[in-house]
Design an enzyme around this catalytic site. Structure first.
Site, PDB file in Angstrom:
ATOM      1  N   CYS A 119     -14.421  -0.267  -5.049  1.00  0.00           N
ATOM      2  CA  CYS A 119     -14.915  -1.561  -4.540  1.00  0.00           C
ATOM      3  C   CYS A 119     -16.262  -1.450  -3.831  1.00  0.00           C
ATOM      4  O   CYS A 119     -16.945  -2.452  -3.648  1.00  0.00           O
ATOM      5  CB  CYS A 119     -13.887  -2.168  -3.594  1.00  0.00           C
ATOM      6  SG  CYS A 119     -12.274  -2.277  -4.334  1.00  0.00           S
ATOM      7  N   HIS A 261     -16.568  -7.376   1.060  1.00  0.00           N
ATOM      8  CA  HIS A 261     -15.617  -7.170  -0.030  1.00  0.00           C
ATOM      9  C   HIS A 261     -14.419  -8.089   0.196  1.00  0.00           C
ATOM     10  O   HIS A 261     -13.942  -8.235   1.325  1.00  0.00           O
ATOM     11  CB  HIS A 261     -15.174  -5.704  -0.009  1.00  0.00           C
ATOM     12  CG  HIS A 261     -14.112  -5.380  -1.003  1.00  0.00           C
ATOM     13  ND1 HIS A 261     -14.123  -5.855  -2.287  1.00  0.00           N
ATOM     14  CD2 HIS A 261     -12.982  -4.614  -0.894  1.00  0.00           C
ATOM     15  CE1 HIS A 261     -13.059  -5.407  -2.926  1.00  0.00           C
ATOM     16  NE2 HIS A 261     -12.354  -4.654  -2.101  1.00  0.00           N
ATOM     17  N   ASN A 291      -9.173  -9.981  -5.625  1.00  0.00           N
ATOM     18  CA  ASN A 291      -9.958  -8.755  -5.439  1.00  0.00           C
ATOM     19  C   ASN A 291     -10.424  -8.234  -6.792  1.00  0.00           C
ATOM     20  O   ASN A 291      -9.638  -7.684  -7.558  1.00  0.00           O
ATOM     21  CB  ASN A 291      -9.099  -7.708  -4.722  1.00  0.00           C
ATOM     22  CG  ASN A 291      -9.843  -6.405  -4.488  1.00  0.00           C
ATOM     23  OD1 ASN A 291     -10.944  -6.199  -4.999  1.00  0.00           O
ATOM     24  ND2 ASN A 291      -9.250  -5.513  -3.721  1.00  0.00           N
TER      25      ASN A 291
HETATM   26  N1  ACO Z   1       5.382 -10.943  -2.281  1.00  0.00           N
HETATM   27  C1  ACO Z   1       6.359 -11.151  -1.384  1.00  0.00           C
HETATM   28  N2  ACO Z   1       6.732 -10.246  -0.475  1.00  0.00           N
HETATM   29  C2  ACO Z   1       6.076  -9.076  -0.485  1.00  0.00           C
HETATM   30  C3  ACO Z   1       5.038  -8.793  -1.385  1.00  0.00           C
HETATM   31  C4  ACO Z   1       4.694  -9.781  -2.331  1.00  0.00           C
HETATM   32  N3  ACO Z   1       3.718  -9.625  -3.236  1.00  0.00           N
HETATM   33  N4  ACO Z   1       4.567  -7.549  -1.133  1.00  0.00           N
HETATM   34  C5  ACO Z   1       5.271  -7.071  -0.110  1.00  0.00           C
HETATM   35  N5  ACO Z   1       6.187  -7.987   0.292  1.00  0.00           N
HETATM   36  C6  ACO Z   1       7.142  -7.898   1.391  1.00  0.00           C
HETATM   37  C7  ACO Z   1       7.486  -6.471   1.755  1.00  0.00           C
HETATM   38  O1  ACO Z   1       8.526  -5.959   0.970  1.00  0.00           O
HETATM   39  C8  ACO Z   1       7.879  -6.611   3.197  1.00  0.00           C
HETATM   40  O2  ACO Z   1       9.186  -7.093   3.271  1.00  0.00           O
HETATM   41  P1  ACO Z   1      10.208  -6.611   4.454  1.00  0.00           P
HETATM   42  O3  ACO Z   1       9.544  -7.083   5.732  1.00  0.00           O
HETATM   43  O4  ACO Z   1      11.454  -7.311   4.123  1.00  0.00           O
HETATM   44  O5  ACO Z   1      10.256  -5.119   4.333  1.00  0.00           O
HETATM   45  C9  ACO Z   1       6.959  -7.718   3.703  1.00  0.00           C
HETATM   46  O6  ACO Z   1       6.530  -8.447   2.546  1.00  0.00           O
HETATM   47  C10 ACO Z   1       5.729  -7.215   4.430  1.00  0.00           C
HETATM   48  O7  ACO Z   1       5.129  -6.204   3.616  1.00  0.00           O
HETATM   49  P2  ACO Z   1       3.882  -5.409   4.065  1.00  0.00           P
HETATM   50  O8  ACO Z   1       3.561  -4.382   3.026  1.00  0.00           O
HETATM   51  O9  ACO Z   1       4.073  -4.951   5.489  1.00  0.00           O
HETATM   52  O10 ACO Z   1       2.783  -6.558   4.027  1.00  0.00           O
HETATM   53  P3  ACO Z   1       1.354  -6.523   4.630  1.00  0.00           P
HETATM   54  O11 ACO Z   1       1.205  -7.624   5.574  1.00  0.00           O
HETATM   55  O12 ACO Z   1       0.938  -5.143   5.048  1.00  0.00           O
HETATM   56  O13 ACO Z   1       0.450  -6.888   3.348  1.00  0.00           O
HETATM   57  C11 ACO Z   1      -0.986  -5.950   1.677  1.00  0.00           C
HETATM   58  C12 ACO Z   1       0.439  -6.026   2.203  1.00  0.00           C
HETATM   59  C13 ACO Z   1      -1.459  -7.344   1.302  1.00  0.00           C
HETATM   60  C14 ACO Z   1      -0.992  -5.059   0.445  1.00  0.00           C
HETATM   61  C15 ACO Z   1      -1.905  -5.360   2.795  1.00  0.00           C
HETATM   62  O14 ACO Z   1      -1.356  -4.150   3.256  1.00  0.00           O
HETATM   63  C16 ACO Z   1      -3.317  -5.094   2.318  1.00  0.00           C
HETATM   64  O15 ACO Z   1      -4.071  -6.009   2.055  1.00  0.00           O
HETATM   65  N6  ACO Z   1      -3.725  -3.818   2.247  1.00  0.00           N
HETATM   66  C17 ACO Z   1      -5.065  -3.488   1.810  1.00  0.00           C
HETATM   67  C18 ACO Z   1      -5.093  -3.473   0.319  1.00  0.00           C
HETATM   68  C19 ACO Z   1      -6.484  -3.401  -0.217  1.00  0.00           C
HETATM   69  O16 ACO Z   1      -7.413  -3.835   0.400  1.00  0.00           O
HETATM   70  N7  ACO Z   1      -6.581  -2.844  -1.410  1.00  0.00           N
HETATM   71  C20 ACO Z   1      -7.799  -2.865  -2.107  1.00  0.00           C
HETATM   72  C21 ACO Z   1      -8.554  -1.638  -1.992  1.00  0.00           C
HETATM   73  S1  ACO Z   1      -9.949  -1.850  -2.936  1.00  0.00           S
HETATM   74  C22 ACO Z   1     -10.048  -0.874  -4.313  1.00  0.00           C
HETATM   75  O17 ACO Z   1     -10.775   0.071  -4.271  1.00  0.00           O
HETATM   76  C23 ACO Z   1      -9.366  -1.123  -5.577  1.00  0.00           C
END
Ligand code: ACO
Length: 334
Positions: A119, A261, A291
């Site tokens: 990214c 980003h 993204n």
């Molecule tokens: N839909 C519904 N529920 C979900 C989903 C989904 N898609 N994904 C996870 N959950 C649930 C989990 O199971 C968890 O449930 P629980 O509380 O019962 O255990 C709950 O939602 C919370 O999950 P978390 O993983 O703690 O959610 P978080 O708020 O951390 O968000 C996310 C997850 C969006 C992936 C976040 O961590 C994030 O944005 N991370 C950065 C990712 C990123 O920027 N990646 C790109 C890098 S760029 C590149 O180079 C390609």
């Protein structure tokens, strides 16, 4: 060959392109165990664009480049170097950049190569372009940031499939009026986080085993928590480092616009807090495009330009983080 002043290298033209097909959160509700409400509140994404069959990173790159050249009022043969920043091209060889050169109808042997910094790619690419121009090697460089991540998604993995999408943008860099252009930058990578986002292309790590063939080795895996922690720490820091590199006593508060980003709106909110800036200083279009990795920054720049927020004289930062883990920020005056 004469070196040009660091501050006089800027954008001569911009263009962007996204596939026509829209995939909404409601569509995803039918595919995996998720909800529109979860995706909107946890990420800020409402819909994203996905390639049509037969369409891929090269097609997006080509159309973005065509638009950037048109905006710069230049022909492809006016370009001295093509850099395509991507990690999701249809082919590792030939490079996407060489295919773009062909698709644009170049009649000169314009050097062309791909750059993989996930990214952060587009900002890395602009930095490479600026170095070539500053050193007097090339006058005009076409930098493309593009990814077609839908090709590498496990559509049953809700951790990744709700986040990523396809799209890109391009810019022509060259000499601009004194007082405009690149003012400062900060590029970095933290290889200790290399496993946080991985794409093991088609079992390359272990090509002859059945597990490699069947084990989802050609789709992205991500430790969202680790990436989130890295991103919330690095976005603000990278902008501060780039401001320090720019010198002139520039502070975050002087920036008219920050073009970050688009990975998660909560990551952008945390950067705003760290930099003590209001959210309306940030360009946000993640709701429409998700993204698109190396595509997000040029896509958001293009949007900001079209809605009049990026205009002659605007002092702005671009900033990104991504797989690697890489990060990059740079400060520009349009
Ligand atoms: N839909 C519904 N529920 C979900 C989903 C989904 N898609 N994904 C996870 N959950 C649930 C989990 O199971 C968890 O449930 P629980 O509380 O019962 O255990 C709950 O939602 C919370 O999950 P978390 O993983 O703690 O959610 P978080 O708020 O951390 O968000 C996310 C997850 C969006 C992936 C976040 O961590 C994030 O944005 N991370 C950065 C990712 C990123 O920027 N990646 C790109 C890098 S760029 C590149 O180079 C390609």
């Amino acid at each position: 060959m004469c070196a040009v002043d660091k501050t006089a290298i800027g954008f001569l033209g911009l263009g962007a392109y996204v596939p026509e097909r829209v995939l909404t959160n409601y569509d995803l509700e039918q595919m995996v165990d998720t909800s529109n409400d979860w995706i909107v509140t946890r990420t800020g994404i409402r819909e994203r664009r996905i390639c049509a069959p037969g369409e891929g990173a090269v097609a997006i790159a080509t159309e973005s480049a065509r638009r950037a050249l048109e905006d710069a009022k230049l022909a492809v043969d006016d370009i001295d170097l093509i850099i395509c920043c991507t990690f999701t091209s249809e082919t590792l060889c030939p490079s996407a950049a060489c295919q773009v050169q062909r698709n644009l109808g170049a009649t000169r042997p314009i050097p062309a190569f791909d750059l993989a910094a996930a990214c952060s790619g587009f900002i890395y690419g602009c930095s490479v372009a600026a170095s070539f121009i500053r050193s007097g090697v090339y006058r005009r460089v076409l930098v493309i940031g593009v990814d077609a991540i839908s090709k590498f998604i496990d559509w049953s993995d809700r951790n990744t499939c709700v986040l990523f999408a396809d799209g890109g943008g391009a810019a022509v860099l060259g000499q601009v009026e004194e007082g405009h252009g690149l003012l400062g930058q900060s590029l970095g990578a933290d290889g200790s986080g290399a496993d946080a986002i991985r794409l093991l292309s088609s079992g390359v790590a272990d090509p002859f085993s059945a597990t490699a063939m069947n084990g989802h080795r050609s789709t992205i895996t991500m430790n969202g928590h680790d990436v989130f922690k890295f991103a919330t720490r690095i976005l603000g820091t990278a902008v501060e480092e780039a401001l320090a590199d720019a010198g002139q006593g520039l502070k975050a508060a002087d920036l008219d616009l920050i073009i970050p980003h688009q990975a998660n709106v909560r990551i952008i909110e945390s950067a705003a807090k760290k930099l003590k800036l209001p959210m309306d200083r940030f360009v946000i279009n993640i709701d429409k495009f998700g993204n698109t990795s190396a595509g997000t920054v040029p896509l958001a720049m293009n949007d900001a330009r079209q809605d009049g927020r990026l205009k002659p004289g605007t002092l702005f930062a671009v900033v990104a983080f991504g797989g690697g883990l890489t990060y990059a920020a740079s400060i520009w005056r349009w």
